[in-house]
Design a protein around this motif. Structure first.
Motif, PDB file in Angstrom:
ATOM      1  N   PRO A   1      -6.368   1.913   3.075  1.00 45.08           N
ATOM      2  CA  PRO A   1      -7.028   0.949   4.084  1.00 45.08           C
ATOM      3  C   PRO A   1      -5.995   1.079   5.259  1.00 45.08           C
ATOM      4  CG  PRO A   1      -7.829  -0.050   2.456  1.00 45.08           C
ATOM      5  CD  PRO A   1      -6.911   0.584   1.647  1.00 45.08           C
ATOM      6  N   HIS A   2      -4.184   1.142   4.714  1.00 49.79           N
ATOM      7  CA  HIS A   2      -3.545   1.471   5.249  1.00 49.79           C
ATOM      8  C   HIS A   2      -2.669   2.364   5.830  1.00 49.79           C
ATOM      9  CE1 HIS A   2      -3.512  -3.102   5.220  1.00 49.79           C
ATOM     10  NE2 HIS A   2      -4.190  -3.477   4.013  1.00 49.79           N
ATOM     11  N   HIS A   3      -3.531   3.856   5.655  1.00 52.34           N
ATOM     12  CA  HIS A   3      -2.966   4.758   5.651  1.00 52.34           C
ATOM     13  C   HIS A   3      -2.250   5.055   7.167  1.00 52.34           C
ATOM     14  CE1 HIS A   3      -1.506   8.999   5.963  1.00 52.34           C
ATOM     15  NE2 HIS A   3      -2.203   9.692   4.595  1.00 52.34           N
ATOM     16  N   ALA A   4      -0.728   5.145   7.565  1.00 48.53           N
ATOM     17  CA  ALA A   4      -0.840   5.149   8.669  1.00 48.53           C
ATOM     18  C   ALA A   4      -0.601   6.076   9.622  1.00 48.53           C
ATOM     19  CB  ALA A   4       0.557   4.616   9.148  1.00 48.53           C
ATOM     20  N   GLU A   5      -0.451   7.018   9.195  1.00 46.32           N
ATOM     21  CA  GLU A   5      -0.948   8.410   9.735  1.00 46.32           C
ATOM     22  C   GLU A   5      -2.211   8.310  10.037  1.00 46.32           C
ATOM     23  OE1 GLU A   5       0.983  11.991   8.405  1.00 46.32           O
ATOM     24  OE2 GLU A   5       2.636  10.796   7.547  1.00 46.32           O
ATOM     25  N   VAL A   6      -2.699   8.338   9.449  1.00 46.19           N
ATOM     26  CA  VAL A   6      -4.584   8.856   9.398  1.00 46.19           C
ATOM     27  C   VAL A   6      -5.052   7.794  10.488  1.00 46.19           C
ATOM     28  CG1 VAL A   6      -6.530   8.707   8.109  1.00 46.19           C
ATOM     29  CG2 VAL A   6      -4.899   9.257   7.554  1.00 46.19           C
ATOM     30  N   THR A   7      -4.223   5.930  10.762  1.00 46.04           N
ATOM     31  CA  THR A   7      -4.387   4.808  11.744  1.00 46.04           C
ATOM     32  C   THR A   7      -4.354   5.237  12.846  1.00 46.04           C
ATOM     33  OG1 THR A   7      -4.070   2.930   9.984  1.00 46.04           O
ATOM     34  CG2 THR A   7      -4.561   2.238  12.307  1.00 46.04           C
ATOM     35  N   GLU A   8      -3.159   6.222  13.552  1.00 48.28           N
ATOM     36  CA  GLU A   8      -2.348   6.426  14.442  1.00 48.28           C
ATOM     37  C   GLU A   8      -3.434   8.075  14.536  1.00 48.28           C
ATOM     38  OE1 GLU A   8       1.161   8.681  16.388  1.00 48.28           O
ATOM     39  OE2 GLU A   8       1.364   6.857  14.518  1.00 48.28           O
ATOM     40  N   THR A   9      -3.996   8.341  14.026  1.00 53.59           N
ATOM     41  CA  THR A   9      -4.585   9.848  14.008  1.00 53.59           C
ATOM     42  C   THR A   9      -5.719   9.654  15.057  1.00 53.59           C
ATOM     43  OG1 THR A   9      -3.128  11.506  12.963  1.00 53.59           O
ATOM     44  CG2 THR A   9      -4.790  11.934  13.863  1.00 53.59           C
ATOM     45  N   LEU A  10      -6.193   8.874  13.945  1.00 58.43           N
ATOM     46  CA  LEU A  10      -7.786   8.005  14.663  1.00 58.43           C
ATOM     47  C   LEU A  10      -7.772   7.487  16.263  1.00 58.43           C
ATOM     48  CD1 LEU A  10      -9.627   6.621  11.640  1.00 58.43           C
ATOM     49  CD2 LEU A  10     -10.701   8.284  13.468  1.00 58.43           C
ATOM     50  N   GLU A  11      -6.636   6.301  16.738  1.00 52.38           N
ATOM     51  CA  GLU A  11      -7.076   6.210  17.556  1.00 52.38           C
ATOM     52  C   GLU A  11      -6.891   7.156  18.422  1.00 52.38           C
ATOM     53  OE1 GLU A  11      -3.277   3.335  17.237  1.00 52.38           O
ATOM     54  OE2 GLU A  11      -4.429   1.816  15.738  1.00 52.38           O
TER      55      GLU A  11
ATOM     56  N   ALA B   1       1.038  -1.224   0.347  1.00 53.56           N
ATOM     57  CA  ALA B   1       0.221  -1.035  -0.119  1.00 53.56           C
ATOM     58  C   ALA B   1       0.677   1.388   0.016  1.00 53.56           C
ATOM     59  CB  ALA B   1      -0.960   0.464   1.314  1.00 53.56           C
ATOM     60  N   ARG B   2       2.178   1.323   0.916  1.00 58.26           N
ATOM     61  CA  ARG B   2       2.724   2.348   0.690  1.00 58.26           C
ATOM     62  C   ARG B   2       3.543   2.355  -0.478  1.00 58.26           C
ATOM     63  NH1 ARG B   2       4.110   0.256   5.908  1.00 58.26           N
ATOM     64  NH2 ARG B   2       5.823  -1.129   5.000  1.00 58.26           N
ATOM     65  N   ARG B   3       3.751   1.603  -1.062  1.00 59.04           N
ATOM     66  CA  ARG B   3       3.926   1.803  -2.542  1.00 59.04           C
ATOM     67  C   ARG B   3       3.407   1.926  -3.672  1.00 59.04           C
ATOM     68  NH1 ARG B   3       2.991  -0.827  -6.946  1.00 59.04           N
ATOM     69  NH2 ARG B   3       2.838  -2.825  -5.546  1.00 59.04           N
ATOM     70  N   VAL B   4       2.192   1.932  -3.772  1.00 56.70           N
ATOM     71  CA  VAL B   4       1.321   1.679  -4.504  1.00 56.70           C
ATOM     72  C   VAL B   4       0.440   3.461  -3.902  1.00 56.70           C
ATOM     73  CG1 VAL B   4      -1.540   1.860  -5.476  1.00 56.70           C
ATOM     74  CG2 VAL B   4      -0.020  -0.593  -4.349  1.00 56.70           C
ATOM     75  N   ALA B   5       0.356   4.208  -3.069  1.00 56.47           N
ATOM     76  CA  ALA B   5       0.092   5.537  -2.408  1.00 56.47           C
ATOM     77  C   ALA B   5       1.715   6.128  -3.652  1.00 56.47           C
ATOM     78  CB  ALA B   5       0.267   5.190  -1.294  1.00 56.47           C
ATOM     79  N   ARG B   6       2.650   5.710  -3.355  1.00 60.11           N
ATOM     80  CA  ARG B   6       3.748   6.710  -3.884  1.00 60.11           C
ATOM     81  C   ARG B   6       3.141   7.029  -5.218  1.00 60.11           C
ATOM     82  NH1 ARG B   6       6.946   4.385   0.190  1.00 60.11           N
ATOM     83  NH2 ARG B   6       7.909   2.888  -1.939  1.00 60.11           N
ATOM     84  N   ASP B   7       2.571   5.668  -6.275  1.00 56.23           N
ATOM     85  CA  ASP B   7       3.379   6.138  -7.193  1.00 56.23           C
ATOM     86  C   ASP B   7       1.581   6.209  -7.342  1.00 56.23           C
ATOM     87  OD1 ASP B   7       5.136   4.229  -7.673  1.00 56.23           O
ATOM     88  OD2 ASP B   7       3.210   1.927  -8.263  1.00 56.23           O
ATOM     89  N   ILE B   8       0.449   6.458  -7.145  1.00 60.98           N
ATOM     90  CA  ILE B   8      -0.589   7.497  -6.859  1.00 60.98           C
ATOM     91  C   ILE B   8      -0.440   8.902  -6.520  1.00 60.98           C
ATOM     92  CG2 ILE B   8      -3.004   8.326  -6.015  1.00 60.98           C
ATOM     93  CD1 ILE B   8      -3.654   5.268  -4.969  1.00 60.98           C
ATOM     94  N   GLU B   9       0.401   9.591  -5.779  1.00 61.63           N
ATOM     95  CA  GLU B   9       1.133  10.722  -5.407  1.00 61.63           C
ATOM     96  C   GLU B   9       1.734  10.861  -6.731  1.00 61.63           C
ATOM     97  OE1 GLU B   9       2.761  10.147  -1.508  1.00 61.63           O
ATOM     98  OE2 GLU B   9       0.992   9.476  -0.458  1.00 61.63           O
ATOM     99  N   MET B  10       2.257   9.989  -7.610  1.00 59.07           N
ATOM    100  CA  MET B  10       3.071  10.561  -8.633  1.00 59.07           C
ATOM    101  C   MET B  10       2.894  11.138  -9.309  1.00 59.07           C
ATOM    102  SD  MET B  10       6.534  10.897  -8.023  1.00 59.07           S
ATOM    103  CE  MET B  10       6.600  10.641  -9.620  1.00 59.07           C
ATOM    104  N   GLU B  11       1.136  10.362  -9.348  1.00 56.99           N
ATOM    105  CA  GLU B  11       0.222  10.576 -11.127  1.00 56.99           C
ATOM    106  C   GLU B  11      -0.187  11.578 -10.838  1.00 56.99           C
ATOM    107  OE1 GLU B  11      -0.314   9.163 -13.841  1.00 56.99           O
ATOM    108  OE2 GLU B  11       1.305   8.039 -13.331  1.00 56.99           O
TER     109      GLU B  11
END
Length: 185
Positions: free
Chosen positions: A164-174, A46-56
């Motif tokens: 689903p695996h956005h680490a910062e958001v998961t931590e913030t939600l907690e 997910a981290r890799r795919v998210a970086r690819d999306i951000e590049m797009e």
């Protein structure tokens, strides 16, 4: 001016417009595919795919607009919000359909604690790219800053529905769970 020259000019412009439409469609197809991969990926993938999306997201299609994006981003990273806002404003003025320009300017506004303009730019970002999970996360962060914790939680949950695996958001939600009324997240 001769009509023959005008015909060639119109034909050239038409070719550019039509080819940019094909490029946009190809870009949308690629983004659609990446968003689908993001849903199915494990955390590392997910981290890799998210970086690819951000590049797009960062591809404006124009070298001049890419330069404005880079200059604004450099100013943002250097902590010069005034310069960042200036570069991103030039970018949004010249490329109003480029969602990432609006998103980056929103980030600069938020860092300058100008939350009203930041929210307006995030709204524009999401009108152009409703799945822009970083813009939704920024909206959630702003909502948390202004003590609208229930709305912040909703925004962060929307991010996780896309990524689903956005680490910062998961931590913030907690961290927000107890401040938003103690709801189980």
């Amino acid at each position: 001016m001769s009509f023959q020259f005008l015909n060639r000019t119109v034909a050239s412009l038409l070719a550019i417009v039509l080819s940019s439409g094909v490029s946009w469609a190809a870009d949308q197809e690629k983004l659609d595919r990446l968003y689908g991969q993001l849903q199915d990926a494990d955390p590392a993938g997910a981290r890799r795919v998210a970086r690819d999306i951000e590049m797009e997201w960062s591809k404006s299609g124009s070298p001049a607009m890419d330069l404005l994006l880079k200059r604004g981003t450099d100013a943002l990273e250097a902590g010069d919000m005034e310069a960042a806002i200036g570069h991103f404003t030039a970018l949004t003025d010249h490329a109003p359909d480029f969602a990432e320009g609006w998103h980056r300017r929103a980030v600069a506004f938020a860092r300058a604690e100008m939350f009203g303009p930041a929210v307006a730019d995030l709204e524009r970002t999401l009108a152009l790219e409703p799945r822009h999970f970083e813009a939704i996360a920024a909206l959630g962060a702003i909502l948390g800053e202004i003590d609208r914790f229930d709305l912040a939680v909703e925004a962060f949950e929307r991010v996780l529905a896309i990524h689903p695996h956005h680490a910062e958001v998961t931590e913030t939600l907690e961290n927000l769970g107890s401040r938003a009324g103690g709801a189980d997240l």
